[in-house]
Every structure is written in structure tokens, then in C-alpha cells.
Design an enzyme around this catalytic site. Structure first.
Site, PDB file in Angstrom:
ATOM      1  N   ASP A   1       0.863  -1.177   0.000  1.00 38.11           N
ATOM      2  CA  ASP A   1       0.000   0.000   0.000  1.00 38.11           C
ATOM      3  C   ASP A   1       0.900   1.228   0.000  1.00 38.11           C
ATOM      4  OD1 ASP A   1      -2.125   1.979   0.749  1.00 38.11           O
ATOM      5  OD2 ASP A   1      -3.279   0.170   1.092  1.00 38.11           O
TER       6      ASP A   1
ATOM      7  N   ASN B   1      -6.862  -6.030  -5.085  1.00 37.90           N
ATOM      8  CA  ASN B   1      -7.862  -5.200  -4.411  1.00 37.90           C
ATOM      9  C   ASN B   1      -7.673  -3.709  -4.659  1.00 37.90           C
ATOM     10  OD1 ASN B   1      -9.700  -4.269  -2.074  1.00 37.90           O
ATOM     11  ND2 ASN B   1      -7.686  -3.569  -1.412  1.00 37.90           N
TER      12      ASN B   1
ATOM     13  N   LYS C   1     -13.072  -0.691 -14.186  1.00 35.72           N
ATOM     14  CA  LYS C   1     -13.611  -1.803 -13.414  1.00 35.72           C
ATOM     15  C   LYS C   1     -14.392  -2.774 -14.292  1.00 35.72           C
ATOM     16  CE  LYS C   1     -12.089  -1.411  -9.247  1.00 35.72           C
ATOM     17  NZ  LYS C   1     -11.238  -2.502  -8.720  1.00 35.72           N
TER      18      LYS C   1
ATOM     19  N   ASP D   1       3.863   1.848  -4.383  1.00 38.35           N
ATOM     20  CA  ASP D   1       2.895   2.502  -5.253  1.00 38.35           C
ATOM     21  C   ASP D   1       2.681   1.564  -6.445  1.00 38.35           C
ATOM     22  OD1 ASP D   1       1.535   4.021  -7.150  1.00 38.35           O
ATOM     23  OD2 ASP D   1       2.641   5.856  -6.717  1.00 38.35           O
TER      24      ASP D   1
ATOM     25  N   TYR E   1     -13.219   5.393 -13.833  1.00 29.31           N
ATOM     26  CA  TYR E   1     -13.208   4.296 -12.865  1.00 29.31           C
ATOM     27  C   TYR E   1     -14.117   3.157 -13.307  1.00 29.31           C
ATOM     28  CZ  TYR E   1     -14.248   1.764  -8.524  1.00 29.31           C
ATOM     29  OH  TYR E   1     -14.433   0.785  -7.573  1.00 29.31           O
TER      30      TYR E   1
END
Length: 265
Positions: free
Chosen positions: A54, A107, A176, A80, A172
Site C-alpha cells: 500500500d 484489491n 472496473k 505505489d 473508474y
């Protein structure tokens, strides 16, 4: 169903016990906060050696320390994911330290709202650089070892946003939606070796970030109007599905969508 009172997860939570997960290795991208953190804790509760990356270094180190202090096995590195070489190096280093990776959870995401007229080529590319590209290259990093061992489970996080026709973040939702194609493109080459890959679609999960930024009076009304099942979806609800998809209990599930959205879609 047999359950376990967790000492590593948040107080008051419990998960089904999956004996097949004990001693395995899982790697989670974006695991320091929100949904990712809930999954990291859930895997640790199952006796899984869990690695995660993360950009939130303080939160990641705190989570890692809380797990190891409670007797669990966790490994963290600040990475990153737009730096593909660094991400793949972290995956390789975790596998070298803990053993071959059994479970990969893609995730990491950034669902910042944006209107169509505000999207520049850079904004578009930045969205794909977080919400789609890392998933492919993380799969690339683990696929060979999973195929060689003839076992493994890969979980790609999608979103119901494109199915629900959400109109406030087109870059986004497009990224997705593409995750579903990514998942299905790997079903046959991985499946021949017994490796599974599925897409997990969360609904509106009430992470701290979502509550702070979006759950105002208008957001509450939006939730009631669209989610038929009463209650709020928590990160732990999503983690519970991830555990099932990681365990042998889902041994013949691959190329599928598993939705946790309270009936929204």
C-alpha cells in the site's frame, strides 16, 4: 457453521473456519486500509501468511504489527502500484521470504468521483494505472509459480458501479468493467493447471473513507433507494467472500462473478 472468535480482526467479528487455508500464503494489493485491511486481518485469522502492499505506510505498518503482536504472520511493504517493477519486486520478495503464493487478491483501487468534462487524458490514464493495470502485472508475477504447483486462487476486485450505471466516475467504471474481461482471459490458461480466477464485486462498502466523503443525508437516501437488503455492507462482509474464494470450498469456481451488494444489482 463452526466459527472462530478472532483476536486479530476487529473486536466482535467472526468468520467461518477454512482448514484448507491454514499455512498458506496470500498477497493483497492495497491492504493497509478499508476493504484491503479487513481481508488482511481475515487471512491472518485463518493462519495464512499474508503479505500486502500500500502507499499508506503508517497504516500498513500498524496493521502488520498488530497482526504479528497477536501471533499472526504478516509482511508489509510500502509500494505505489503504478510502479509495476516495484510491485512485482515486492511480490517476488514476499514469495522468497514466506514461500510460493497460494492466493493473490487484486484489491487496490481509487474510486475518486469525476465528471466527464473534467477528464483529461492524464486523468484517464491515472485511473487505469491504479484500477486495472496492476491487476494484470500482479497476475503475471504469480501465474508461473501457481501453474507449476498446479494450485492457486486469484481474486480480482471489480465493482457494481458500471452495472448500476453510476455516472459520476466514468474512467473508474470503465476500468472496473475491464477487470471482468481480464479475469475471463485467464480462465483457460490457468484452469488447465487447476488454478482458479474470479471477480469479486462489492457494492457500496462502508469504509471509513466512504462514510467520511460520501455518506451524507443525500448518500443515505441514495443507499435506501438502491440497496434492497437492509443494513450497510462492511469491509468484513467482502472479506468473508474473499475467504470462500480462497479456500478449497470453492475449488470448482472459476471465471465467475461473486457479488456482495445487498441486492443492488
Amino acid at each position: 457453521m463452526t466459527t472462530i472468535d478472532t483476536s486479530i480482526a476487529s473486536p466482535g467479528l467472526s468468520y467461518a473456519i477454512y482448514p484448507s487455508l491454514s499455512g498458506k500464503r496470500a498477497f493483497v494489493t492495497g491492504g493497509a486500509t478499508g476493504i484491503g485491511a479487513a481481508m488482511v486481518r481475515a487471512y491472518a485469522d485463518q493462519g495464512v501468511h499474508v503479505g500486502f502492499i500500500d502507499i499508506a505506510e503508517t497504516e500498513g505498518r500498524q496493521l502488520c504489527r498488530s497482526i504479528t503482536d497477536a501471533g499472526g504472520a504478516a509482511w508489509f511493504r510500502k509500494v505505489d502500484v503504478t510502479d509495476i517493477a516495484a510491485m512485482q519486486a515486492a511480490i517476488a520478495d514476499f514469495a522468497k521470504a514466506e514461500g510460493p503464493i497460494d492466493v493473490l487478491v487484486n484489491n487496490v483501487a481509487n474510486d475518486s468521483r469525476h465528471e466527464m468534462q473534467d477528464v483529461t487524458p492524464d486523468v484517464w490514464n491515472q485511473s487505469f494505472d491504479v484500477n486495472l493495470r496492476p491487476a494484470f502485472f500482479a497476475i503475471q508475477a504469480v501465474a508461473e509459480q501457481m501453474i507449476a504447483r498446479k494450485q492457486g486462487s486469484i481474486i480480482n476486485f471489480g465493482s457494481i458501479s458500471w452495472k448500476a450505471k453510476v455516472d459520476s466516475m466514468p474512467a473508474y467504471t470503465t476500468a472496473k468493467a475491464a477487470v471482468h474481461g481480464l479475469t475471463r482471459s485467464f480462465v483457460k490458461p490457468l484452469g488447465a493447471a487447476g488454478v482458479r480466477i474470479n471477480t469479486l464485486l462489492p457494492g457500496w462498502v462502508m469504509t471509513e473513507r466512504q462514510i467520511t466523503l460520501h455518506l451524507d443525508a443525500e448518500g443515505e437516501q441514495f443507499l435506501r433507494a438502491n440497496q434492497p437488503l437492509a443494513g450497510r455492507i462492511t469491509p468484513e462482509d467482502t472479506a468473508a467472500m474473499a475467504l470462500f474464494l480462497s479456500a478449497d470450498d470453492s475449488a470448482l469456481c472459476t471465471g465467475q462473478e461473486f457479488t456482495v451488494d445487498g441486492g443492488w444489482t
